[in-house]
Enzyme design. Structure first.
Site, PDB file in Angstrom:
ATOM      1  N   LYS A   9       0.842  -1.193   0.000  1.00 36.85           N
ATOM      2  CA  LYS A   9       0.000   0.000   0.000  1.00 36.85           C
ATOM      3  C   LYS A   9       0.878   1.243   0.000  1.00 36.85           C
ATOM      4  O   LYS A   9       1.590   1.501   0.964  1.00 36.85           O
ATOM      5  CB  LYS A   9      -0.895   0.056   1.247  1.00 36.85           C
ATOM      6  CG  LYS A   9      -1.887   1.207   1.154  1.00 36.85           C
ATOM      7  CD  LYS A   9      -2.538   1.547   2.478  1.00 36.85           C
ATOM      8  CE  LYS A   9      -1.828   2.643   3.230  1.00 36.85           C
ATOM      9  NZ  LYS A   9      -1.824   3.966   2.580  1.00 36.85           N
ATOM     10  N   GLU A  23      10.449   0.674  10.146  1.00 39.81           N
ATOM     11  CA  GLU A  23      11.419   1.746   9.900  1.00 39.81           C
ATOM     12  C   GLU A  23      10.682   3.042  10.192  1.00 39.81           C
ATOM     13  O   GLU A  23       9.808   3.444   9.428  1.00 39.81           O
ATOM     14  CB  GLU A  23      11.916   1.650   8.456  1.00 39.81           C
ATOM     15  CG  GLU A  23      13.242   2.345   8.253  1.00 39.81           C
ATOM     16  CD  GLU A  23      13.085   3.803   7.901  1.00 39.81           C
ATOM     17  OE1 GLU A  23      13.103   4.630   8.840  1.00 39.81           O
ATOM     18  OE2 GLU A  23      12.937   4.125   6.723  1.00 39.81           O
ATOM     19  N   CYS A  29      13.203  10.579   7.026  1.00 38.61           N
ATOM     20  CA  CYS A  29      13.237  10.002   8.371  1.00 38.61           C
ATOM     21  C   CYS A  29      14.607  10.178   9.013  1.00 38.61           C
ATOM     22  O   CYS A  29      14.713  10.357  10.215  1.00 38.61           O
ATOM     23  CB  CYS A  29      12.845   8.534   8.327  1.00 38.61           C
ATOM     24  SG  CYS A  29      13.759   7.604   7.110  1.00 38.61           S
ATOM     25  N   GLU A  70      10.125  15.058  15.900  1.00 40.80           N
ATOM     26  CA  GLU A  70      10.359  15.116  14.465  1.00 40.80           C
ATOM     27  C   GLU A  70       9.449  16.198  13.870  1.00 40.80           C
ATOM     28  O   GLU A  70       8.239  16.165  14.076  1.00 40.80           O
ATOM     29  CB  GLU A  70       9.976  13.744  13.909  1.00 40.80           C
ATOM     30  CG  GLU A  70      10.498  13.423  12.569  1.00 40.80           C
ATOM     31  CD  GLU A  70      10.185  11.979  12.171  1.00 40.80           C
ATOM     32  OE1 GLU A  70       9.187  11.412  12.656  1.00 40.80           O
ATOM     33  OE2 GLU A  70      10.942  11.430  11.367  1.00 40.80           O
TER      34      GLU A  70
HETATM   35  P1  NDP Z   1       2.055   7.534   8.763  1.00 45.15           P
HETATM   36  O1  NDP Z   1       2.895   6.723   9.643  1.00 45.15           O
HETATM   37  O2  NDP Z   1       0.694   7.874   9.195  1.00 45.15           O
HETATM   38  O3  NDP Z   1       1.924   6.838   7.324  1.00 45.15           O
HETATM   39  C1  NDP Z   1       2.771   5.857   6.787  1.00 45.15           C
HETATM   40  C2  NDP Z   1       1.944   4.827   6.029  1.00 45.15           C
HETATM   41  O4  NDP Z   1       1.124   4.098   6.934  1.00 45.15           O
HETATM   42  C3  NDP Z   1       1.001   5.436   5.018  1.00 45.15           C
HETATM   43  O5  NDP Z   1       0.879   4.560   3.925  1.00 45.15           O
HETATM   44  C4  NDP Z   1      -0.271   5.518   5.806  1.00 45.15           C
HETATM   45  O6  NDP Z   1      -1.402   5.620   5.001  1.00 45.15           O
HETATM   46  C5  NDP Z   1      -0.242   4.220   6.571  1.00 45.15           C
HETATM   47  N1  NDP Z   1      -1.049   4.190   7.784  1.00 45.15           N
HETATM   48  C6  NDP Z   1      -1.575   5.235   8.478  1.00 45.15           C
HETATM   49  N2  NDP Z   1      -2.229   4.773   9.557  1.00 45.15           N
HETATM   50  C7  NDP Z   1      -2.134   3.424   9.541  1.00 45.15           C
HETATM   51  C8  NDP Z   1      -2.591   2.385  10.399  1.00 45.15           C
HETATM   52  N3  NDP Z   1      -3.270   2.647  11.512  1.00 45.15           N
HETATM   53  N4  NDP Z   1      -2.300   1.108  10.090  1.00 45.15           N
HETATM   54  C9  NDP Z   1      -1.563   0.834   8.994  1.00 45.15           C
HETATM   55  N5  NDP Z   1      -1.111   1.764   8.146  1.00 45.15           N
HETATM   56  C10 NDP Z   1      -1.375   3.055   8.418  1.00 45.15           C
HETATM   57  O7  NDP Z   1       2.818   8.820   8.424  1.00 45.15           O
HETATM   58  P2  NDP Z   1       2.175  10.119   7.770  1.00 45.15           P
HETATM   59  O8  NDP Z   1       2.309   9.927   6.346  1.00 45.15           O
HETATM   60  O9  NDP Z   1       0.817  10.442   8.243  1.00 45.15           O
HETATM   61  O10 NDP Z   1       3.102  11.221   8.383  1.00 45.15           O
HETATM   62  C11 NDP Z   1       2.950  11.647   9.737  1.00 45.15           C
HETATM   63  C12 NDP Z   1       4.293  11.854  10.333  1.00 45.15           C
HETATM   64  O11 NDP Z   1       5.012  10.621  10.308  1.00 45.15           O
HETATM   65  C13 NDP Z   1       5.167  12.805   9.574  1.00 45.15           C
HETATM   66  O12 NDP Z   1       4.936  14.119   9.917  1.00 45.15           O
HETATM   67  C14 NDP Z   1       6.520  12.322   9.997  1.00 45.15           C
HETATM   68  O13 NDP Z   1       6.862  12.866  11.234  1.00 45.15           O
HETATM   69  C15 NDP Z   1       6.374  10.849  10.137  1.00 45.15           C
HETATM   70  N6  NDP Z   1       6.825  10.090   8.966  1.00 45.15           N
HETATM   71  C16 NDP Z   1       7.968   9.376   9.056  1.00 45.15           C
HETATM   72  C17 NDP Z   1       8.431   8.692   7.963  1.00 45.15           C
HETATM   73  C18 NDP Z   1       9.673   7.899   8.012  1.00 45.15           C
HETATM   74  O14 NDP Z   1      10.197   7.551   6.971  1.00 45.15           O
HETATM   75  N7  NDP Z   1      10.167   7.543   9.161  1.00 45.15           N
HETATM   76  C19 NDP Z   1       7.753   8.736   6.691  1.00 45.15           C
HETATM   77  C20 NDP Z   1       6.518   9.470   6.695  1.00 45.15           C
HETATM   78  C21 NDP Z   1       6.105  10.119   7.800  1.00 45.15           C
HETATM   79  P3  NDP Z   1      -1.873   7.041   4.419  1.00 45.15           P
HETATM   80  O15 NDP Z   1      -0.699   7.968   4.385  1.00 45.15           O
HETATM   81  O16 NDP Z   1      -2.350   6.708   3.082  1.00 45.15           O
HETATM   82  O17 NDP Z   1      -2.911   7.542   5.357  1.00 45.15           O
END
Ligand code: NDP
Length: 781
Positions: A190, A264, A298, A393
């Protein structure tokens, strides 16, 4: 503009990349997408839209996958998996190679599409994201080719559910799909709601590459679709990249399900500049550390630590460099900083910075486009280490900074975070750099560099940055498991009886904490009987206070982690020697406890096992990865820290030794909860430890009910990993509790293990007892 004027201003002219081909590809697909399941597209719906964050324009309509569609994707992956695995390494390598070639062939289309969808500068998508994604497929084509010869005891895990974020959409897809496919798994992936388009183009590439239907399935939608994947009963492994909060929720949701999990997660990575650093290089490095991908990385070097003597000069130069950054249309090849992914993320960044009342905030003096999701590169100096923006972050182009005086203080400040993903350090003194790098709590350290990635070097973190590595040999273990099907482990219960003691002397054993025999906090002990009902002695009943004492003792023994493998080997040999001197006594004790006759064999195997790990203590070496830079990436193996372990019930001495020996051989400190029905072999064993020069606190032994102790041990914030081989299935409580500080866990899920055979020792134990830190060291003048 005349040539004279150009020379005077030295301004860049616009150099826009055309979006025409990428937009035409979207139109060709009907500008609306369904799900990619079993090699086919479902009918598209218009559930949500993908927008270009640089101008707000809609790019395409996307469908939110339903539960039925997720079920169909998982079923397709399940059906395709055995045949895909049977295709063999070479067969899979050919497919991965074909994908890599097609990614290369369509590189510009992918780069432009990525920039349109995500807002990142075309320079980055063109020169970093897409080439690294290709490299990942090439590299793992090689891994598929080598798997059978190099990993003969390993097999695919099965169906993998993979959930990725929006910051590196295609690259994260490549990091997940390439190793999974190479090892014979099939996937349901996904992408993030904001950035699905390159994943959908990738689906098209899979069809073009002739990948068998069902091997790769892509489902789109928001977090609810992610939840459907994590909750699905027919998925064997979840690989997630994203926020720590969602990672924690996934750990909790999958606890006890038997699914393997790699996470990660986020970071607040330090960027340390010593006073002897090449300052101009360090400033240029910062541009890549925190303004690369608008800081939505990240492992962004988001926490600047500068040595006090050069701080003011460094900040002045940095502000001047910030003012020279070009912000704007991401498709312009001269742009340094593009658009933030979405208005929601822009608001998050804006609110976080606005809520800060400390220090001095410097937004770069740059032109900001009137429309689109743009945020200026920002520096905030003078923050206390505990300030919210120093700890949390921001995930935007915002750098926070503070100063330090000594290398020791730099390390303390750098490690003052709940995260542990990456770190950069800058010094022209190689001795200082290589002294500091191992002391940083991070999975990746860049020396005089930042944000270097390659498929050959594992990437991943520790602490609340998650666990597991992506890339390199170390990344493959996330997609393989030992061959064979494990038998279920029957619960083993203690014997009861009413016969008196064989020995009239009081034989009440104690706990062994911090090198001392201690009475349990509860004040209670339980009778331990042999098969014929004879009372063999009493074993203490440990409680959560005893766990806390043991964790404190293990924490205080951290000097053990800095000892040499040679010293640890000597001590393990010495334990074996002392055990050998009492082997008859132990053999009798085991026979009396278990009512069996394998005591002598068990003691003999335990002695051999101690020898095995004494041998490994100075031989489980790291690697120098052949990464494509002028330099090396050193994969160093480090102890995990404090490991809590529930010992097997069935082999009371051998089981304990089989967990203790690899843990301490690799420099960890151990808290061992002895076999529940037969604890007295362990309490005799601490006398062996006492005479074998094992420093206080390195090994702590508790006895009591496993089910009662699982929660406090797995939930303790100062424990770094928990293992369980108990005959009580503790997977659920341990995995649930481990979510608090996202410690690593290794549980048997109720499956038996032959402690006397090959499965009872070896690399799986060494791997669980170590973290791999990749230290990148570019060289040359
Ligand atoms: P999320 O952790 O919410 O999203 C990462 C992925 O998980 C997306 O595909 C998201 O779907 C999906 N997801 C969201 N909720 C669930 C759940 N309950 N169960 C399973 N999958 C889920 O990160 P965000 O994109 O919302 O970003 C929020 C914050 O996370 C950022 O501001 C940043 O601080 C951090 N982040 C860290 C990253 C890293 O690489 N370490 C990468 C991205 C974000 P969808 O986005 O489609 O809702």
């Amino acid at each position: 503009m005349t040539i004279k004027e150009i020379f005077e201003t030295m301004d860049y002219g616009p150099a826009p990349e055309s979006a025409a081909d990428a937009l035409a590809w979207i139109v060709d697909q009907g500008a609306a997408f369904g799900q990619y399941i079993d090699g086919q597209w479902t009918a598209p719906r218009k559930d949500f839209q993908s927008r270009n964050p640089a101008n707000g324009e809609t790019l395409a309509d996307l469908s939110q996958a339903s539960q039925d569609e997720v079920n169909a994707a998982v079923a397709a992956a399940r059906k395709a998996q055995p045949k895909w695995e049977r295709l063999g390494g070479h067969g899979r390598a050919k497919h991965l190679y074909a994908i890599a070639r097609l990614l290369q062939k369509h590189a510009r289309l992918f780069a432009v599409l990525e920039t349109l969808d995500n807002g990142k500068p075309i320079r980055e998508s063109r020169d970093i994201d897409i080439p690294l994604a290709q490299r990942h497929f090439y590299f793992h084509a090689g891994m598929a080719q080598l798997a059978e010869a190099e990993l003969p005891d390993q097999q695919a895990i099965g169906v993998c559910g993979q959930i990725i974020p929006w910051n590196f959409p295609l690259l994260m897809l490549a990091w997940k799909i390439a190793p999974a496919l190479a090892m014979g798994n099939t996937v349901v992936l996904k992408p993030a709601e904001y950035t699905s388009l390159t994943a959908l183009l990738f689906a098209d590439i899979c069809t073009q590459a002739g990948l068998p239907a069902g091997v790769v399935n892509i489902v789109t939608g928001d977090g609810a679709v992610g939840e459907m994947i994590t909750a699905h009963d027919d998925i064997d492994k979840i690989a997630f990249t994203g926020s720590t909060d969602v990672g924690r929720a996934i750990r909790t949701a999958t606890a006890g399900s038997g699914k393997s999990l790699t996470l990660e997660l986020g970071g607040k990575s330090p960027y340390i500049v010593f006073d002897d650093a090449d300052i101009d290089s360090a400033i240029e490095g910062l541009v890549d550390a925190i303004w690369f991908n608008q800081g939505q990385v990240c492992c962004a070097g988001s926490r600047l630590l500068v040595q006090e003597g050069i701080a003011n000069r460094f900040y002045d130069k940095l502000r001047a460099r910030m003012d020279g950054l070009r912000l704007g249309n991401p498709l312009d090849k001269c742009i340094d900083v593009g658009a933030v992914v979405d208005p929601v993320q822009l608001q998050t960044i804006t609110d976080m910075v606005a809520s800060n009342t400390e220090g001095q905030t410097y937004p770069a003096n740059v032109d900001i486009p009137a429309e689109g999701c743009f945020y200026p590169p920002t520096l905030i100096t003078g923050l206390a280490p505990s300030a919210r923006l120093m700890q949390e972050e921001i995930f935007g182009p915002v750098l926070v900074a503070t100063t330090f005086r000594t290398p020791g203080e730099a390390v303390a400040l750098a490690n003052n975070t709940r995260y542990g993903l990456a770190a950069s350090l800058w010094s022209e003194n190689v001795n200082l750099a290589l002294d500091v790098a191992p002391k940083l709590a991070a999975g990746v350290v860049w020396v005089n560099a930042t944000n270097l990635f390659d498929a050959a070097a594992g990437f991943g973190g520790l602490r609340e940055s998650g666990y597991g590595r992506e890339g390199g040999w170390e990344g493959l273990s996330a997609y393989t498991k030992a061959k064979g099907t494990a038998k279920p482990l029957k619960p083993i219960t203690a014997f009861s009886g009413d016969k008196g003691p064989t020995d009239p002397l009081d034989r009440t054993a104690k706990l062994y904490i911090g090198g001392k025999q201690t009475r349990p906090d509860s004040g209670y002990s339980q009778n331990i009987h042999g098969r014929n009902g004879t009372l063999l002695g009493q074993a203490p009943i440990a409680n959560r206070k005893d766990i806390r004492n043991a964790v404190e003792a293990a924490g205080a023994a951290k000097g053990w982690s800095a000892t040499t493998g040679h010293l640890r080997a000597q001590i393990l040999y010495y334990i074996a020697e002392n055990l050998s001197a009492r082997s008859d006594e132990f053999a009798h004790r085991i026979n009396a406890l278990t009512g069996g006759r394998s005591g002598a064999k068990e003691v003999d195997t335990a002695i051999r096992r101690l020898f095995t790990y004494a041998a490994w203590a100075d031989k489980y070496d790291g690697q120098a990865h052949g990464v494509p830079i002028r330099g090396v990436a050193l994969a160093m193996k480090e102890p995990v820290g404090v490991i809590g372990a529930f010992c097997p019930d069935d082999a009371p001495l051998l089981g304990l030794v089989s967990l203790m020996a690899p843990a301490i051989a690799m420099g960890n400190r151990a808290i061992l909860v002895a076999s529940e029905p037969f604890p007295l072999a362990a309490t005799d064993f601490y006398q062996v430890l006492e005479t074998s020069d094992v420093p206080a606190g390195v090994v702590n032994i508790l006895t009591g009910a496993h089910a009662d102790l699982a929660k406090p041990l797995a939930g303790h914030m100062d424990v770094d990993a928990v293992w369980s081989f108990s005959s009580t299935n503790l997977a659920r409580p341990i995995e649930r509790e481990s979510a608090h500080n996202l410690k690593r866990s290794w549980v048997n899920n109720g499956a038996a293990r032959d402690w006397f055979g090959a499965a009872g020792e070896g690399r799986a134990f060494l791997q669980a007892a170590t973290e791999i830190k990749n230290i990148w060291i570019p060289y040359g003048e």
